[in-house]
Write a protein that holds these residues in place. Structure first.
Motif, mmCIF file in Angstrom:
data_model
loop_
_atom_site.group_PDB
_atom_site.id
_atom_site.type_symbol
_atom_site.label_atom_id
_atom_site.label_comp_id
_atom_site.label_asym_id
_atom_site.label_seq_id
_atom_site.Cartn_x
_atom_site.Cartn_y
_atom_site.Cartn_z
ATOM 1 N N GLY A 234 0.830 -1.201 0.000
ATOM 2 C CA GLY A 234 0.000 0.000 0.000
ATOM 3 C C GLY A 234 0.862 1.249 0.000
ATOM 4 O O GLY A 234 2.075 1.190 0.207
ATOM 5 N N ASP B 281 -3.276 5.483 0.084
ATOM 6 C CA ASP B 281 -4.372 4.503 0.090
ATOM 7 C C ASP B 281 -5.235 4.613 1.345
ATOM 8 O O ASP B 281 -6.355 4.104 1.385
ATOM 9 N N GLY C 177 -8.514 8.284 1.892
ATOM 10 C CA GLY C 177 -9.957 8.310 1.607
ATOM 11 C C GLY C 177 -10.738 7.777 2.796
ATOM 12 O O GLY C 177 -11.759 8.349 3.217
ATOM 13 N N LEU C 178 -10.246 6.684 3.354
ATOM 14 C CA LEU C 178 -10.915 6.069 4.505
ATOM 15 C C LEU C 178 -10.808 6.961 5.741
ATOM 16 O O LEU C 178 -11.776 7.114 6.495
ATOM 17 N N VAL D 222 -6.900 -2.070 5.301
ATOM 18 C CA VAL D 222 -6.528 -1.532 3.980
ATOM 19 C C VAL D 222 -5.228 -2.248 3.620
ATOM 20 O O VAL D 222 -4.139 -1.740 3.883
#
Lengths: 238, 259
Positions: B225, B229, B232-233, B252
């Motif tokens: 990752g 990444d 957004g979360l 993730v």
């Protein structure tokens, strides 16, 4: 904004229809469902019985003639109503739950993989907290959703190299006009309010927009999540 | 409307600095805490260069000390700052090192790592979670790891880092953080304070080529990752779009923990 092709199964009622309503304002929507229900010109409806392999495959073959790729598939087809409430372990009853909640999904995925040749896409599967916790749901429904969760995880691992992502959203008690909770609430609001108060730490129903928010997150705002299970239940399963 | 602030521990570290920038970009005021003064000052300078109107409070502090945390809280209260987000990010860096090949940590090392990674998060939540509980809103995000749900694969490090072992403390901290996440989720739910955990898999961060190759081979999505990444979360979990999600551990990790 880039207009996506979104396929939604079970999009003619309940949560599926709420998802169709929201995304049809922004994208091209293709609905696979037994009953027809359309809203606007962005929605293309296909009459499909996804529990039937041939019906599912035919629908995908027709769809392939219209579009070359599907950006997002939201699998909402499912049903928590059995055919025999008095005999919960009746084989026919159990099979009916598996047909509507599991085989609708496996047939859809199988057809997609065949017709769209394992093309990159993003698949979001609507499960339920009944797959993880013993709640007041029919046994067949809980079993089918539990199996659904496991299959989704297997597929996530198996097809990650094809850039096909699979994720699960597991709502708690969802309130939508004319759904089960809506009817229960109309019948006995005091009981329902107490049930929510005693079982859901955040003391509320799930709203469809909360599920839609996660679909947006998974389709637009994250790249590296697959095989995930997003539980939206106000803490009920904790 | 009053400015909303996010408090980030370990703010000057690898993830903390990127989280800080992202939260500033999303119009949060920032309260940055780190024990490393130089790194923190550097981050402050960089942030103010990009966002010159940024509301920013900086504390060089040890989060394992209750009195220190209490003083930070008092300081913010006096300034009438509304803390609506707490990000428990501080931890001892568990990056593989070539010179470390002990299977077991000394008691002192173990206690130090647990202090920073777990006790620090607990104390921050005790003070700031309670503050959010009283104000009847807030979002607590714990930064976990894929090792919050699986065991480390020691063979990954063995050949790439001269018999390095991922320490047991790291697993204990991340599993413990998940316990805290669930505990505080229900404790604070009645006042609309949610508590969730973001658990990244391996993130690109100067690992050796051999290790990167090995991690890729066991990650279904075939890559490590990036910090981006996670963003957004992170933003999803700190805003009102996630109001009904609590007690969750969101991985993730490119499918690494799908087992």
């Amino acid at each position: 904004m880039f207009k996506k092709n979104i396929l939604i199964s079970g999009g003619s009622s309940g949560l599926g229809f709420e998802i169709v309503k929201y995304f049809s304002k922004l994208h091209n929507i293709y609905v696979f469902s037994r009953k027809k229900r359309t809203l606007n010109s962005n929605i293309n409806f296909f009459s499909v019985d996804l529990s039937d392999e041939h019906s599912s495959l035919n629908a995908f073959e027709v769809l392939k003639k219209k579009i070359s790729k599907i950006d997002l598939i939201v699998c909402c087809a499912g049903n928590s109503k059995g055919i025999n409430k008095n005999n919960i372990l009746n084989k026919k009853n159990l099979i009916s739950f598996f047909n509507s909640n599991l085989f609708t999904f496996t047939n859809l995925i199988n057809s997609y993989l065949k017709v769209f040749k394992k093309k990159k896409t993003n698949i979001i599967v609507i499960s339920s907290i009944a797959s993880k916790k013993i709640i007041d749901a029919p046994i067949g429904y809980s079993l089918a959703k539990n199996n659904l969760d496991f299959i989704v995880r297997i597929l996530a691992k198996k097809f990650a190299s094809n850039k096909i992502k699979f994720n699960i959203i597991s709502p708690g008690n969802i309130l939508i006009k004319n759904n089960n909770w809506f009817k229960k609430f109309k019948k006995n609001s005091k009981y329902v309010k107490n049930y929510i108060k005693n079982n859901v730490p955040l003391n509320s129903f799930v709203q469809p927009k909360e599920i839609i928010n996660i679909i947006r997150l998974l389709s637009d705002e994250t790249q590296n999540i697959t095989g995930g299970d997003f539980v939206v239940d106000g803490g009920q399963t904790l | 409307m009053k400015k909303k602030y996010a408090i980030i521990t370990g703010a000057a570290g690898f993830l903390g600095s990127v989280f800080s920038k992202e939260l500033a970009l999303n119009n949060f005021g920032l309260i940055l805490i780190d024990i490393n003064k130089n790194k923190l000052i550097n981050l402050k300078r960089k942030l103010l260069k990009i966002y010159n109107s940024l509301s920013l409070e900086v504390f060089v502090a040890d989060i394992t000390n209750e009195n220190v945390i209490n003083k930070i809280l008092d300081n913010l209260k006096k300034k009438k700052i509304i803390v609506s987000v707490l990000i428990n990010n501080a931890a001892i860096d568990a990056k593989p090192k070539k010179n470390k090949n002990e299977k077991y940590l000394s008691k002192k090392e173990w206690e130090h790592e647990i202090d920073v990674g777990l006790t620090g998060s607990y104390l921050m939540t005790k003070f700031f979670g309670e503050h959010m509980f009283k104000q009847k809103f807030g979002k607590i995000i714990n930064i976990g790891s894929d090792l919050s749900v699986i065991s480390p694969n020691q063979s990954l490090y063995k050949s790439s880092y001269n018999n390095y072992y991922k320490p047991a403390s790291y697993s204990a901290i991340k599993h413990g953080l998940l316990g805290l996440t669930r505990y505080f989720a229900t404790l604070y739910a009645s006042n609309n304070v949610t508590c969730n955990m973001i658990s990244p898999g391996a993130i690109y961060n100067d690992q050796s080529n051999i290790l990167i190759k090995k991690i890729k081979s066991i990650t279904p999505m075939g890559r490590l990752g990036s910090v981006e990444d996670l963003l957004g979360l992170l933003i999803f979990l700190v805003n009102e779009r996630s109001n009904f999600i609590t007690g969750q551990n969101i991985l993730v990790d490119g499918g690494r923990t799908v087992i």
